[in-house]
Design a protein around this motif. Structure first.
Motif, PDB file in Angstrom:
ATOM      1  N   PRO A  41       0.819  -1.216   0.000  1.00 32.45           N
ATOM      2  CA  PRO A  41       0.000   0.000   0.000  1.00 32.45           C
ATOM      3  C   PRO A  41       0.854   1.268   0.000  1.00 32.45           C
ATOM      4  CG  PRO A  41      -0.931  -1.606   1.506  1.00 32.45           C
ATOM      5  CD  PRO A  41       0.387  -2.171   1.039  1.00 32.45           C
ATOM      6  N   ASP A  42       1.979   1.227   0.718  1.00 31.45           N
ATOM      7  CA  ASP A  42       2.866   2.391   0.751  1.00 31.45           C
ATOM      8  C   ASP A  42       3.503   2.644  -0.614  1.00 31.45           C
ATOM      9  OD1 ASP A  42       4.104   4.478   2.383  1.00 31.45           O
ATOM     10  OD2 ASP A  42       5.981   3.422   2.011  1.00 31.45           O
ATOM     11  N   ASP A  43       3.849   1.567  -1.325  1.00 35.40           N
ATOM     12  CA  ASP A  43       4.403   1.726  -2.681  1.00 35.40           C
ATOM     13  C   ASP A  43       3.384   2.380  -3.613  1.00 35.40           C
ATOM     14  OD1 ASP A  43       7.045   0.605  -2.481  1.00 35.40           O
ATOM     15  OD2 ASP A  43       6.129  -1.374  -2.321  1.00 35.40           O
ATOM     16  N   PHE A  44       2.137   1.901  -3.548  1.00 40.82           N
ATOM     17  CA  PHE A  44       1.099   2.492  -4.400  1.00 40.82           C
ATOM     18  C   PHE A  44       0.915   3.977  -4.075  1.00 40.82           C
ATOM     19  CE2 PHE A  44      -0.691  -1.954  -4.942  1.00 40.82           C
ATOM     20  CZ  PHE A  44      -0.445  -2.004  -6.304  1.00 40.82           C
ATOM     21  N   HIS A  45       0.914   4.287  -2.773  1.00 35.48           N
ATOM     22  CA  HIS A  45       0.721   5.682  -2.372  1.00 35.48           C
ATOM     23  C   HIS A  45       1.878   6.564  -2.863  1.00 35.48           C
ATOM     24  CE1 HIS A  45      -0.164   9.220  -0.048  1.00 35.48           C
ATOM     25  NE2 HIS A  45       0.966   9.110   0.612  1.00 35.48           N
ATOM     26  N   LYS A  46       3.101   6.122  -2.640  1.00 27.54           N
ATOM     27  CA  LYS A  46       4.257   6.940  -3.021  1.00 27.54           C
ATOM     28  C   LYS A  46       4.409   7.045  -4.537  1.00 27.54           C
ATOM     29  CE  LYS A  46       6.784   6.397   1.276  1.00 27.54           C
ATOM     30  NZ  LYS A  46       7.966   5.834   1.972  1.00 27.54           N
ATOM     31  N   LEU A  47       3.991   6.006  -5.250  1.00 28.69           N
ATOM     32  CA  LEU A  47       3.975   6.083  -6.704  1.00 28.69           C
ATOM     33  C   LEU A  47       2.999   7.161  -7.159  1.00 28.69           C
ATOM     34  CD1 LEU A  47       4.548   5.094  -9.592  1.00 28.69           C
ATOM     35  CD2 LEU A  47       2.813   3.306  -9.220  1.00 28.69           C
ATOM     36  N   ARG A  48       1.806   7.177  -6.573  1.00 25.91           N
ATOM     37  CA  ARG A  48       0.815   8.199  -6.931  1.00 25.91           C
ATOM     38  C   ARG A  48       1.338   9.608  -6.654  1.00 25.91           C
ATOM     39  NH1 ARG A  48      -4.687   7.440  -4.050  1.00 25.91           N
ATOM     40  NH2 ARG A  48      -5.477   8.847  -5.650  1.00 25.91           N
ATOM     41  N   VAL A  49       1.980   9.782  -5.509  1.00 29.73           N
ATOM     42  CA  VAL A  49       2.491  11.113  -5.155  1.00 29.73           C
ATOM     43  C   VAL A  49       3.553  11.564  -6.156  1.00 29.73           C
ATOM     44  CG1 VAL A  49       3.791  12.432  -3.433  1.00 29.73           C
ATOM     45  CG2 VAL A  49       1.935  10.906  -2.704  1.00 29.73           C
ATOM     46  N   ALA A  50       4.469  10.667  -6.506  1.00 32.87           N
ATOM     47  CA  ALA A  50       5.516  11.027  -7.471  1.00 32.87           C
ATOM     48  C   ALA A  50       4.915  11.397  -8.824  1.00 32.87           C
ATOM     49  CB  ALA A  50       6.507   9.874  -7.621  1.00 32.87           C
ATOM     50  N   LEU A  51       3.913  10.645  -9.264  1.00 31.56           N
ATOM     51  CA  LEU A  51       3.272  10.947 -10.546  1.00 31.56           C
ATOM     52  C   LEU A  51       2.482  12.249 -10.492  1.00 31.56           C
ATOM     53  CD1 LEU A  51       2.074   7.369 -11.565  1.00 31.56           C
ATOM     54  CD2 LEU A  51       3.992   8.654 -12.518  1.00 31.56           C
ATOM     55  N   ARG A  52       1.844  12.513  -9.360  1.00 34.31           N
ATOM     56  CA  ARG A  52       1.127  13.791  -9.211  1.00 34.31           C
ATOM     57  C   ARG A  52       2.095  14.968  -9.270  1.00 34.31           C
ATOM     58  NH1 ARG A  52      -1.926  11.998  -3.979  1.00 34.31           N
ATOM     59  NH2 ARG A  52      -3.809  10.977  -4.776  1.00 34.31           N
ATOM     60  N   ARG A  53       3.222  14.809  -8.609  1.00 38.91           N
ATOM     61  CA  ARG A  53       4.197  15.894  -8.607  1.00 38.91           C
ATOM     62  C   ARG A  53       4.766  16.113 -10.012  1.00 38.91           C
ATOM     63  NH1 ARG A  53       6.086  17.441  -3.434  1.00 38.91           N
ATOM     64  NH2 ARG A  53       8.208  17.803  -4.159  1.00 38.91           N
ATOM     65  N   LEU A  54       4.942  15.036 -10.761  1.00 35.46           N
ATOM     66  CA  LEU A  54       5.367  15.172 -12.160  1.00 35.46           C
ATOM     67  C   LEU A  54       4.318  15.912 -12.981  1.00 35.46           C
ATOM     68  CD1 LEU A  54       7.022  11.724 -12.944  1.00 35.46           C
ATOM     69  CD2 LEU A  54       8.088  13.965 -13.263  1.00 35.46           C
ATOM     70  N   ARG A  55       3.051  15.592 -12.756  1.00 34.67           N
ATOM     71  CA  ARG A  55       1.985  16.291 -13.477  1.00 34.67           C
ATOM     72  C   ARG A  55       1.990  17.783 -13.136  1.00 34.67           C
ATOM     73  NH1 ARG A  55      -3.253  15.061 -12.522  1.00 34.67           N
ATOM     74  NH2 ARG A  55      -3.854  15.466 -14.686  1.00 34.67           N
ATOM     75  N   THR A  56       2.258  18.106 -11.875  1.00 35.05           N
ATOM     76  CA  THR A  56       2.332  19.510 -11.475  1.00 35.05           C
ATOM     77  C   THR A  56       3.501  20.209 -12.156  1.00 35.05           C
ATOM     78  OG1 THR A  56       1.315  19.024  -9.324  1.00 35.05           O
ATOM     79  CG2 THR A  56       2.562  21.074  -9.504  1.00 35.05           C
ATOM     80  N   LEU A  57       4.634  19.523 -12.255  1.00 35.91           N
ATOM     81  CA  LEU A  57       5.792  20.113 -12.942  1.00 35.91           C
ATOM     82  C   LEU A  57       5.456  20.441 -14.392  1.00 35.91           C
ATOM     83  CD1 LEU A  57       9.094  18.247 -12.010  1.00 35.91           C
ATOM     84  CD2 LEU A  57       8.499  20.625 -11.556  1.00 35.91           C
ATOM     85  N   ILE A  58       4.821  19.505 -15.066  1.00 31.10           N
ATOM     86  CA  ILE A  58       4.488  19.752 -16.467  1.00 31.10           C
ATOM     87  C   ILE A  58       3.490  20.898 -16.574  1.00 31.10           C
ATOM     88  CG2 ILE A  58       3.446  18.745 -18.545  1.00 31.10           C
ATOM     89  CD1 ILE A  58       4.663  16.072 -17.706  1.00 31.10           C
ATOM     90  N   TRP A  59       2.559  20.980 -15.636  1.00 25.01           N
ATOM     91  CA  TRP A  59       1.642  22.127 -15.626  1.00 25.01           C
ATOM     92  C   TRP A  59       2.426  23.426 -15.443  1.00 25.01           C
ATOM     93  CZ3 TRP A  59       0.522  26.020 -12.189  1.00 25.01           C
ATOM     94  CH2 TRP A  59      -0.623  26.785 -12.467  1.00 25.01           C
ATOM     95  N   ALA A  60       3.421  23.400 -14.555  1.00 21.42           N
ATOM     96  CA  ALA A  60       4.219  24.608 -14.309  1.00 21.42           C
ATOM     97  C   ALA A  60       4.960  25.061 -15.562  1.00 21.42           C
ATOM     98  CB  ALA A  60       5.208  24.350 -13.170  1.00 21.42           C
ATOM     99  N   TRP A  61       5.436  24.115 -16.344  1.00 22.09           N
ATOM    100  CA  TRP A  61       6.193  24.444 -17.558  1.00 22.09           C
ATOM    101  C   TRP A  61       5.294  24.580 -18.792  1.00 22.09           C
ATOM    102  CZ3 TRP A  61       9.275  23.333 -13.557  1.00 22.09           C
ATOM    103  CH2 TRP A  61      10.595  23.772 -13.578  1.00 22.09           C
ATOM    104  N   ARG A  62       3.983  24.506 -18.598  1.00 21.47           N
ATOM    105  CA  ARG A  62       3.070  24.535 -19.741  1.00 21.47           C
ATOM    106  C   ARG A  62       3.207  25.779 -20.615  1.00 21.47           C
ATOM    107  NH1 ARG A  62      -3.226  23.671 -18.544  1.00 21.47           N
ATOM    108  NH2 ARG A  62      -3.127  25.910 -18.077  1.00 21.47           N
ATOM    109  N   PRO A  63       3.450  26.973 -20.065  1.00 27.41           N
ATOM    110  CA  PRO A  63       3.619  28.133 -20.943  1.00 27.41           C
ATOM    111  C   PRO A  63       4.778  27.982 -21.929  1.00 27.41           C
ATOM    112  CG  PRO A  63       3.250  28.848 -18.692  1.00 27.41           C
ATOM    113  CD  PRO A  63       3.457  27.367 -18.641  1.00 27.41           C
ATOM    114  N   LEU A  64       5.774  27.175 -21.562  1.00 30.10           N
ATOM    115  CA  LEU A  64       6.923  26.969 -22.439  1.00 30.10           C
ATOM    116  C   LEU A  64       6.749  25.758 -23.354  1.00 30.10           C
ATOM    117  CD1 LEU A  64       9.782  27.574 -19.835  1.00 30.10           C
ATOM    118  CD2 LEU A  64       8.499  29.249 -21.185  1.00 30.10           C
TER     119      LEU A  64
END
Length: 270
Positions: A37-60
């Protein structure tokens, strides 16, 4: 590194410095033979943070390119979330009178984890995430202009803050049974918090002080989301209970808990 020096770096070159550790973290948790369960949770968090990064760089990157990459990252995160939903449900049903049948519950959990593992295997994250990094870097490297990381950070933090305020106003106006706007508040708080954590070295010091209040908002709305999601999950899987009376008692208890958490979350809307 001093704030002035880090602020002089261009955003195009800096993307990988933020993204690669998150890719490595996601792959480390996805690579487990039988993810916990901890692996699934931490995987989700890492992927969410990646999605946020791409959103941050979206203007570029351009909206279309960025949204396609973010949509891809959402699929494996959703698969991991399905497996974790059962663990959240167990934690919410602590009363002996509302506990599901142990054998049926374990079967449901195993099935959910098996589906999640199958989805993650089919996604081939090791190859796909590294390809995503190459695509994004190639897109950024072809940009005709260079943007200081400090400028991008401040602009995107302002945009995320404006979006969160709008979501909070929508939640205030939402009908009593409409939880979608409340879920959007949680996601907006998470996005802004991640951005403040990412960009802390190049932001004004007062921005960092806002992380604590965002965590509080995220925790309250996350607790509400857990209750809503669990009520929905068990309403669809009444078969995990020994009988109809136990199912009814569990769902009634979840309804009371959902209302209590809604009141607690509402206090933070102002």
């Amino acid at each position: 590194m001093s704030q002035s020096k880090s602020g002089c770096k261009n955003a195009q070159a800096e993307f990988s410095r933020f993204a690669k550790p998150l890719v490595d973290e996601a792959l480390a948790h996805a690579a487990q033979g039988e993810p916990s369960p901890d692996d699934f949770h931490k995987l989700r968090v890492a992927l969410r943070r990646l999605r946020t990064l791409i959103w941050a760089w979206r203007p570029l990157l351009g909206r279309k390119f960025a949204d396609l990459e973010r949509a891809y990252l959402k699929r494996p995160a959703a698969a991991a979330g399905e497996a974790r939903d059962w663990d959240i449900a167990i934690s919410l049903l602590g009363d002996e009178q509302t506990k599901p049948d142990t054998e049926r519950l374990q079967t449901a959990r195993r099935d959910a984890r098996a589906r999640a593992s199958s989805t993650l295997a089919a996604a081939d994250l090791k190859h796909a995430l590294r390809e995503m990094l190459r695509r994004v870097n190639r897109e950024l490297n072809t940009s005709p202009r260079r943007t200081p990381i400090k400028c991008l950070a401040r602009e995107r933090v302002r945009a995320a803050r404006r979006a969160l305020r709008k979501r909070m106003r929508r939640a205030q106006r939402a009908n009593r049974g409409d939880y979608a706007p409340w879920h959007e508040v949680r996601k907006g708080a998470k996005r802004l918090r991640y951005l403040l954590e990412f960009f802390q070295p190049v932001l004004r010091r007062r921005e960092s002080r806002r992380v604590k209040s965002l965590r509080r908002l995220q925790d309250r709305f996350g607790a509400l989301n857990d209750a809503v999601a669990t009520e929905h999950l068990l309403g669809q899987h009444r078969e995990v209970f020994a009988d109809a009376a136990t199912a009814d008692a569990a769902l009634a208890a979840l309804k009371r808990e959902r209302k209590r958490r809604r009141r607690a979350a509402r206090e933070l809307l102002g």
